[in-house]
Motif scaffolding. Structure first.
Motif, PDB file in Angstrom:
ATOM      1  N   ARG A 273       0.820  -1.214   0.000  1.00 37.44           N
ATOM      2  CA  ARG A 273       0.000   0.000   0.000  1.00 37.44           C
ATOM      3  C   ARG A 273       0.853   1.263   0.000  1.00 37.44           C
ATOM      4  O   ARG A 273       0.527   2.246  -0.670  1.00 37.44           O
ATOM      5  CB  ARG A 273      -0.945  -0.006   1.202  1.00 37.44           C
ATOM      6  CG  ARG A 273      -2.057  -1.037   1.080  1.00 37.44           C
ATOM      7  CD  ARG A 273      -3.053  -0.921   2.209  1.00 37.44           C
ATOM      8  NE  ARG A 273      -4.242  -1.726   1.953  1.00 37.44           N
ATOM      9  CZ  ARG A 273      -5.331  -1.718   2.701  1.00 37.44           C
ATOM     10  NH1 ARG A 273      -5.364  -0.945   3.770  1.00 37.44           N
ATOM     11  NH2 ARG A 273      -6.363  -2.465   2.393  1.00 37.44           N
ATOM     12  N   ALA A 274       1.955   1.240   0.738  1.00 42.61           N
ATOM     13  CA  ALA A 274       2.851   2.392   0.743  1.00 42.61           C
ATOM     14  C   ALA A 274       3.476   2.592  -0.631  1.00 42.61           C
ATOM     15  O   ALA A 274       3.599   3.726  -1.119  1.00 42.61           O
ATOM     16  CB  ALA A 274       3.939   2.203   1.798  1.00 42.61           C
ATOM     17  N   GLU A 275       3.865   1.499  -1.270  1.00 37.64           N
ATOM     18  CA  GLU A 275       4.443   1.593  -2.611  1.00 37.64           C
ATOM     19  C   GLU A 275       3.413   2.107  -3.603  1.00 37.64           C
ATOM     20  O   GLU A 275       3.730   2.921  -4.480  1.00 37.64           O
ATOM     21  CB  GLU A 275       4.960   0.218  -3.045  1.00 37.64           C
ATOM     22  CG  GLU A 275       5.677   0.210  -4.384  1.00 37.64           C
ATOM     23  CD  GLU A 275       6.901   1.106  -4.409  1.00 37.64           C
ATOM     24  OE1 GLU A 275       7.221   1.630  -5.493  1.00 37.64           O
ATOM     25  OE2 GLU A 275       7.533   1.296  -3.344  1.00 37.64           O
ATOM     26  N   LEU A 276       2.175   1.661  -3.459  1.00 36.66           N
ATOM     27  CA  LEU A 276       1.115   2.128  -4.359  1.00 36.66           C
ATOM     28  C   LEU A 276       0.871   3.620  -4.169  1.00 36.66           C
ATOM     29  O   LEU A 276       0.728   4.366  -5.145  1.00 36.66           O
ATOM     30  CB  LEU A 276      -0.167   1.343  -4.097  1.00 36.66           C
ATOM     31  CG  LEU A 276      -1.395   1.757  -4.916  1.00 36.66           C
ATOM     32  CD1 LEU A 276      -1.085   1.760  -6.407  1.00 36.66           C
ATOM     33  CD2 LEU A 276      -2.571   0.839  -4.621  1.00 36.66           C
ATOM     34  N   TYR A 277       0.830   4.076  -2.926  1.00 36.58           N
ATOM     35  CA  TYR A 277       0.646   5.510  -2.691  1.00 36.58           C
ATOM     36  C   TYR A 277       1.785   6.305  -3.322  1.00 36.58           C
ATOM     37  O   TYR A 277       1.559   7.363  -3.930  1.00 36.58           O
ATOM     38  CB  TYR A 277       0.582   5.810  -1.198  1.00 36.58           C
ATOM     39  CG  TYR A 277       0.592   7.293  -0.897  1.00 36.58           C
ATOM     40  CD1 TYR A 277      -0.537   8.067  -1.085  1.00 36.58           C
ATOM     41  CD2 TYR A 277       1.761   7.925  -0.447  1.00 36.58           C
ATOM     42  CE1 TYR A 277      -0.524   9.435  -0.835  1.00 36.58           C
ATOM     43  CE2 TYR A 277       1.790   9.289  -0.194  1.00 36.58           C
ATOM     44  CZ  TYR A 277       0.645  10.039  -0.390  1.00 36.58           C
ATOM     45  OH  TYR A 277       0.663  11.395  -0.145  1.00 36.58           O
ATOM     46  N   ALA A 278       3.025   5.804  -3.183  1.00 34.95           N
ATOM     47  CA  ALA A 278       4.177   6.500  -3.753  1.00 34.95           C
ATOM     48  C   ALA A 278       4.044   6.627  -5.270  1.00 34.95           C
ATOM     49  O   ALA A 278       4.358   7.675  -5.841  1.00 34.95           O
ATOM     50  CB  ALA A 278       5.459   5.759  -3.386  1.00 34.95           C
ATOM     51  N   VAL A 279       3.557   5.574  -5.916  1.00 37.37           N
ATOM     52  CA  VAL A 279       3.370   5.610  -7.375  1.00 37.37           C
ATOM     53  C   VAL A 279       2.283   6.618  -7.747  1.00 37.37           C
ATOM     54  O   VAL A 279       2.453   7.431  -8.669  1.00 37.37           O
ATOM     55  CB  VAL A 279       3.010   4.203  -7.904  1.00 37.37           C
ATOM     56  CG1 VAL A 279       2.607   4.274  -9.375  1.00 37.37           C
ATOM     57  CG2 VAL A 279       4.185   3.252  -7.720  1.00 37.37           C
TER      58      VAL A 279
END
Length: 525
Positions: A276-282
């Motif tokens: 989820r953190a990686e998705l938010y960053a993208v």
């Protein structure tokens, strides 16, 4: 555009690099907030009673399932559906409720109060469950929600800063910046609860609001309306894909149920949080690069751009000229986010030198900390009982605000584990073992003297002869770590600022009151 497979690959890579920091973060969030409720099942599971109690709703340790099904049984009394309070249906419903809920909850505190109202006459005793609801409400707003934002901050920083500390989950407390993020998160919970009544709308709004904690983790100053609008825009045409990402974890969650949440605790929670953190960053990167409306609010460029040593030196030199709060403290921790460049800075009085948890304590300090930790334990357990059972009594054999087991436990921790301060995992494990032995022996001795145990844990799944509950020992291990690493050094700092005569006087007064309480308790019993 983003692909689910790419997100998961990056998350796995991050887990390989920082698993032993992610694990305690998710563990703390599971234990201290309403998130990851299944993860705590292994520690909190109680044996099903098979029927709804007809006593008053407020019994210490009453499971959430009994609070819900007790209310249902009372409302359905005299109807054909009254039989649900017995048998397999009850046990299955009880298991599901306890799996997906936590004890520190405004909803369950309200249910317990409703049960009390249905079974007892209105009296002054109602003040205790009312205070319990208030405490649960304040805990949800100022602790649970704030820690959830801190968790998001940890995972966002951990992507590019390999030495991000576990303490990052407390970053808003360190900044002394709580009211505004707490207000935004409260409104998020309120609007979500209202939308849940429409079912479909609740699902849609869940994904529309899902990025609000991440936005607050990046920019705690963002306005309430701006945060909601920005989350909605970031999730536009992404809600279905986010839902499919969540759905892809269903196999792991089902498998975790067979381990009573242990697999969630050890693997699934860090994995999902990393994804989820990686998705938010993208999503934020694409939004900022496209200069979409409101992108300026996503103002933490250092989440993506890791400054070089030269950049940090130049920034620190310019920062020193501004006489900011970190002027007197060099903050160049390698592999960590440069906090002196964050958009929100703490007040000058909040910036302190690093805590020396490995310090030596003199005899007066040990005597003082024994008393303070005993009183702290009484206050802590009183608050927990207010929230979970609506009562104050039943926590101690003494009349006064002392729980000596906390003081003994804290003193032993300082004596035995101070030299192991740089090995937190080992310290946590030893704290767990120490408390398990200490409580078992305490209950055993009291049972020999009085014929009954001070605390009977026989209804809990993880108990040893009913004398000690391993789930509680885990909680105590966390409290012990907090005492060793933070509470004891801070309390001792304040104590040592007093003159020697004042310190001696404080100890004398505390111990005279303590001895008098013991004497009164023995005589009356």
């Amino acid at each position: 555009m983003w692909k689910r497979r790419t997100i998961k690959k990056k998350a796995i890579l991050l887990m390989k690099q920082g698993y032993f920091r992610m694990l305690p973060v998710c563990f703390l969030i599971a234990m201290l907030t309403t998130a990851y409720s299944v993860s705590t099942t292994f520690f909190n599971l109680q044996m099903p009673s098979g029927s709804v109690s007809t006593d008053a709703a407020f019994t210490a340790g009453l499971p959430n399932s009994e609070a819900v099904l007790d209310t249902a049984a009372r409302l359905l009394e005299g109807t054909p559906l009254a039989g649900i309070s017995h048998g397999m249906i009850y046990n299955i419903a009880a298991m599901v409720i306890d799996l997906f809920s936590t004890n520190i909850s405004v909803f369950f505190s309200f249910l317990r109060t409703a049960n009390y109202f249905l079974t007892e006459n209105i009296s002054i005793a109602l003040i205790f469950p009312a205070v319990g609801i208030l405490c649960a409400f304040l805990y949800q707003i100022f602790i649970s929600n704030i820690l959830l934002i801190g968790e998001k901050r940890f995972f966002l920083e951990n992507r590019n800063y390999p030495q991000t500390p576990v303490s990052k989950i407390f970053f808003l407390y360190k900044l002394r910046f709580l009211p505004h993020p707490a207000w935004v998160m409260f409104l998020r919970s309120l609007f979500q609860a209202l939308w849940n009544f429409t079912v479909i709308g609740g699902i849609i709004k869940h994904y529309e609001y899902i990025l609000i904690p991440y936005i607050l983790a990046e920019n705690p100053k963002i306005g309430r309306k701006e945060a909601f609008v920005l989350s909605k825009r970031l999730m536009r045409r992404n809600k279905w894909k986010f839902f499919l990402l969540d759905l892809s974890f269903i196999g792991w969650h089902i498998l975790s149920l067979f381990t009573l949440g242990l697999l969630d605790l050890l693997f699934v929670n860090p994995y999902v949080a990393s994804c989820r953190a990686e998705l938010y960053a993208v999503l934020r990167r694409n939004y900022v690069l496209s200069r979409s409306p409101g992108y300026e609010a996503l103002n933490d460029s250092y989440l993506e751009h890791v400054p070089s040593s030269d950049e940090l030196l130049i920034s620190k030199a310019l920062y020193d000229d501004s006489q900011g709060p970190y002027t007197k403290i060099s903050y160049f921790a390698p592999g960590q986010y440069p906090v002196f460049l964050f958009s929100v800075q703490p007040p000058l009085k909040a910036v302190r030198s690093p805590i020396r948890a490995d310090r030596r304590y003199d005899l007066l300090s040990f005597l003082f900390l024994f008393q303070i930790f005993s009183i702290f334990g009484w206050i802590l357990e009183a608050l927990i009982r207010l929230i979970t059972s609506g009562t104050l009594g039943g926590g101690s054999v003494l009349f006064g605000p002392w729980l000596p087991i906390y003081g003994i436990y804290g003193t032993l921790i300082l004596l035995l584990f101070r030299r192991l301060i740089r090995k937190p995992v080992l310290v946590f494990s030893l704290n767990f073992l120490l408390y398990t032995v200490l409580e078992y022996m305490t209950n055993f001795v009291i049972e020999l003297i009085t014929g009954r145990m001070l605390r009977d844990y026989s209804e809990f799944f993880l108990n040893i002869n009913g004398r000690v509950y391993l789930g509680g020992a885990v909680t105590f291990a966390l409290i012990g770590c907090a005492f060793l690493y933070y509470l004891a050094p801070r309390w001792n700092d304040r104590y040592m600022k007093l003159g020697h005569s004042k310190r001696v006087l404080i100890c004398i007064v505390l111990y005279l009151l303590f001895i008098a309480d013991i004497a009164a308790s023995v005589l009356i019993s």
